[in-house]
Design an enzyme around this catalytic site. Sequence first.
Site, short mmCIF file in Angstrom:
data_model
loop_
_atom_site.label_atom_id
_atom_site.label_comp_id
_atom_site.label_asym_id
_atom_site.label_seq_id
_atom_site.Cartn_x
_atom_site.Cartn_y
_atom_site.Cartn_z
CB SER A 108 -9.67 12.92 -13.39
OG SER A 108 -10.99 12.84 -13.86
CE LYS A 133 -7.24 10.79 -9.30
NZ LYS A 133 -5.99 10.05 -9.28
CE1 TYR A 147 -3.59 10.11 -17.42
CE2 TYR A 147 -4.85 8.65 -16.00
CZ TYR A 147 -3.63 9.14 -16.43
OH TYR A 147 -2.48 8.65 -15.88
CB THR A 168 -13.60 14.54 -12.46
OG1 THR A 168 -14.71 14.78 -11.65
CG2 THR A 168 -12.44 14.15 -11.61
CE1 TYR A 206 -10.67 9.46 -8.87
CE2 TYR A 206 -12.07 10.71 -10.37
CZ TYR A 206 -10.92 9.98 -10.13
OH TYR A 206 -10.02 9.77 -11.15
CG ASP A 252 -2.02 1.00 1.14
OD1 ASP A 252 -1.72 2.20 0.95
OD2 ASP A 252 -3.19 0.61 1.26
CE LYS A 293 -11.16 2.47 -12.35
NZ LYS A 293 -10.94 2.11 -13.72
P1 NAD Z 1 -7.52 1.08 -11.50
O1 NAD Z 1 -8.37 0.98 -10.29
O2 NAD Z 1 -7.68 0.04 -12.54
O3 NAD Z 1 -5.98 1.15 -11.08
C1 NAD Z 1 -5.54 1.72 -9.88
C2 NAD Z 1 -4.55 0.75 -9.26
O4 NAD Z 1 -4.06 1.30 -8.04
C3 NAD Z 1 -5.18 -0.60 -8.92
O5 NAD Z 1 -4.34 -1.62 -9.37
C4 NAD Z 1 -5.27 -0.59 -7.38
O6 NAD Z 1 -5.16 -1.88 -6.85
C5 NAD Z 1 -4.08 0.30 -7.04
N1 NAD Z 1 -4.20 1.01 -5.77
C6 NAD Z 1 -5.23 1.77 -5.31
N2 NAD Z 1 -4.96 2.27 -4.11
C7 NAD Z 1 -3.71 1.84 -3.78
C8 NAD Z 1 -2.85 2.04 -2.66
N3 NAD Z 1 -3.23 2.77 -1.61
N4 NAD Z 1 -1.63 1.46 -2.65
C9 NAD Z 1 -1.24 0.70 -3.72
N5 NAD Z 1 -2.01 0.47 -4.80
C10 NAD Z 1 -3.23 1.04 -4.83
O7 NAD Z 1 -7.75 2.54 -12.12
P2 NAD Z 1 -7.27 3.11 -13.52
O8 NAD Z 1 -8.48 3.29 -14.37
O9 NAD Z 1 -6.11 2.36 -14.04
O10 NAD Z 1 -6.83 4.56 -13.05
C11 NAD Z 1 -5.48 4.87 -12.74
C12 NAD Z 1 -5.39 6.29 -12.22
O11 NAD Z 1 -5.92 7.16 -13.22
C13 NAD Z 1 -6.22 6.54 -10.97
O12 NAD Z 1 -5.49 7.41 -10.13
C14 NAD Z 1 -7.48 7.21 -11.49
O13 NAD Z 1 -8.05 8.07 -10.53
C15 NAD Z 1 -6.93 8.00 -12.67
N6 NAD Z 1 -7.96 8.24 -13.70
C16 NAD Z 1 -8.67 7.21 -14.22
C17 NAD Z 1 -9.67 7.45 -15.17
C18 NAD Z 1 -10.52 6.34 -15.72
O14 NAD Z 1 -11.61 6.62 -16.21
N7 NAD Z 1 -10.06 5.10 -15.70
C19 NAD Z 1 -9.90 8.77 -15.60
C20 NAD Z 1 -9.14 9.80 -15.05
C21 NAD Z 1 -8.16 9.53 -14.08
C1 WQD Z 2 -20.02 8.19 -20.19
C2 WQD Z 2 -21.37 8.56 -20.80
C3 WQD Z 2 -23.13 8.78 -19.17
C4 WQD Z 2 -23.27 4.56 -18.01
C5 WQD Z 2 -16.31 9.13 -15.50
C6 WQD Z 2 -15.81 9.94 -14.35
C7 WQD Z 2 -14.59 10.73 -14.74
C8 WQD Z 2 -13.51 9.81 -15.31
C9 WQD Z 2 -14.07 8.96 -16.42
C10 WQD Z 2 -12.05 9.17 -13.49
C11 WQD Z 2 -22.14 9.61 -19.98
C12 WQD Z 2 -23.42 7.64 -20.13
C13 WQD Z 2 -22.93 5.75 -18.63
C14 WQD Z 2 -24.55 4.00 -18.25
C15 WQD Z 2 -25.05 5.85 -19.72
N1 WQD Z 2 -12.98 8.92 -14.32
N2 WQD Z 2 -23.81 6.37 -19.47
N3 WQD Z 2 -25.39 4.67 -19.11
O1 WQD Z 2 -19.19 10.01 -16.34
O2 WQD Z 2 -18.04 10.74 -18.46
O3 WQD Z 2 -16.70 10.01 -16.55
O4 WQD Z 2 -15.26 8.28 -15.95
O5 WQD Z 2 -11.41 10.15 -13.35
O6 WQD Z 2 -14.13 11.38 -13.61
O7 WQD Z 2 -16.85 10.83 -13.95
O8 WQD Z 2 -17.97 8.33 -17.81
O9 WQD Z 2 -18.38 6.07 -18.64
O10 WQD Z 2 -19.64 6.85 -16.60
O11 WQD Z 2 -20.23 7.84 -18.81
O12 WQD Z 2 -25.86 6.39 -20.47
O13 WQD Z 2 -24.94 2.95 -17.71
O14 WQD Z 2 -22.21 7.40 -20.81
O15 WQD Z 2 -24.31 9.46 -18.84
O16 WQD Z 2 -22.82 10.42 -20.91
P1 WQD Z 2 -18.10 9.86 -17.29
P2 WQD Z 2 -19.05 7.18 -17.90
#
Ligand code: NAD
Ligand code: WQD
Length: 343
Positions: free
Chosen positions: A127, A155, A179, A129, A151, A61, A87
């Site tokens: 993100s 960030k 992202y 967000t 969340y 961790d 996330k």
């Molecule tokens: P994910 O959950 O698949 O990967 C995150 C990894 O971190 C996992 O393997 C989890 O086990 C590990 N983890 C979490 N907390 C931990 C801790 N305290 N110590 C060690 N390991 C830990 O998520 P992802 O989609 O690969 O996202 C990666 C990063 O990108 C995250 O920080 C997320 O917030 C950010 N992000 C993701 C998205 C998305 O939509 N996937 C969008 C924007 C930002």
């Molecule tokens: C995409 C579109 C929904 C599910 C989220 C987080 C953002 C980032 C990426 C981490 C939207 C629509 C979805 C469903 C639907 N993550 N939808 N039916 O909300 O854009 O972004 O993930 O940082 O912070 O907020 O992604 O994939 O949930 O939705 O109609 O069952 O699909 O309304 O228009 P979102 P999403």
Amino acid sequence: MNKKKILITGGAGYIGSHTCVVLMQAGFEIVVLDNFCNSSEIALTRVKKIVGRDFKHYVLDVRDTDSLRNVFAVEKPFAVIHFAGLKSVNESIDQALNYYDNNIAGTLSLLKVMKESQVYKLIFSSSATVYQQSTIMPIAENSLLSACQPYGQSKLMIEEIIRDIVKVDANWQVAILRYFNPVGNHESGLIGEAPCGKPNNLLPLISQVASGELANLSIFGNDYPTLDGTGVRDYVHVMDLAKGHVAALQAIESWHEALPLTVNLGTGRGYSVLEMIHAFEAASAKVIPYKMVGRRAGDLAVCLADPSLAATLLDWQAKESIEKICADTWLWQSMNPQGYTEI
Ligand code: NAD
Ligand code: WQD
């Protein structure tokens, strides 16, 4: 051959595992740290299979500062890519303390050990967000920032912490990558998004409907001011995203300004929910049953990146099409209907 060693926190996760592949293929050495709270060790075995090379990982961790210190002492990384974090926007509302603790305390622990170990190169996963919801589309990096759920707040707070430390200590070379909507997976179908429990995001839900795991998709709103009334998002292929991290690593070495290098990683092109469904139907030759339901609280009509700064500063651009995204996602889903299992 680039023998620089990169420590990847959260490297077994969705974006982390793809970045591991791209980094190793670019010649970097990697070491992964993950507590597997939202991932599987099998993902790392699959990464090794794709690349044909081994690497070390620590089951740890990131908040365990003493153990982290030991990892830095043994591994002496050149730079860190920090993916580890929780996330889910929805989950964060019910589990605010857990999210703040994991994401913020985890990052503080990492930053402290990096400073002590004099490892100052960092790429941080932020993100879209963090942008204020009323902002103008497409979103540029200098738009107003604010988040309305834990969340996103976590960030934003981490970004602020990074800005504060970078301002007063010129040793830091940091990139903050924001992202948009990461989707798709490696074209081998060996690694992909394997959420624990029912997915929240659109593409994993669509693929589970296509495979028959879920009966239908609920579309959250068809009365938005968009081309067909459904929400529009900037879907970026995770392999493109992974390459953005290699580009950022190269860019921070020559980045010595007082602020962290902060860039959007997105395409600038949006697709509606219905367009995504139709693209997935074409890729999978399956029908995706759906029903229209009300809007989801907190959703925007449109969310799009202005990706021009990434092109200028990182020489990075997303290349993969929506057809490729859907084809890769369908392959992953078909090969791994239960997520990561031993093969
Ligand atoms: P994910 O959950 O698949 O990967 C995150 C990894 O971190 C996992 O393997 C989890 O086990 C590990 N983890 C979490 N907390 C931990 C801790 N305290 N110590 C060690 N390991 C830990 O998520 P992802 O989609 O690969 O996202 C990666 C990063 O990108 C995250 O920080 C997320 O917030 C950010 N992000 C993701 C998205 C998305 O939509 N996937 C969008 C924007 C930002
Ligand atoms: C995409 C579109 C929904 C599910 C989220 C987080 C953002 C980032 C990426 C981490 C939207 C629509 C979805 C469903 C639907 N993550 N939808 N039916 O909300 O854009 O972004 O993930 O940082 O912070 O907020 O992604 O994939 O949930 O939705 O109609 O069952 O699909 O309304 O228009 P979102 P999403």
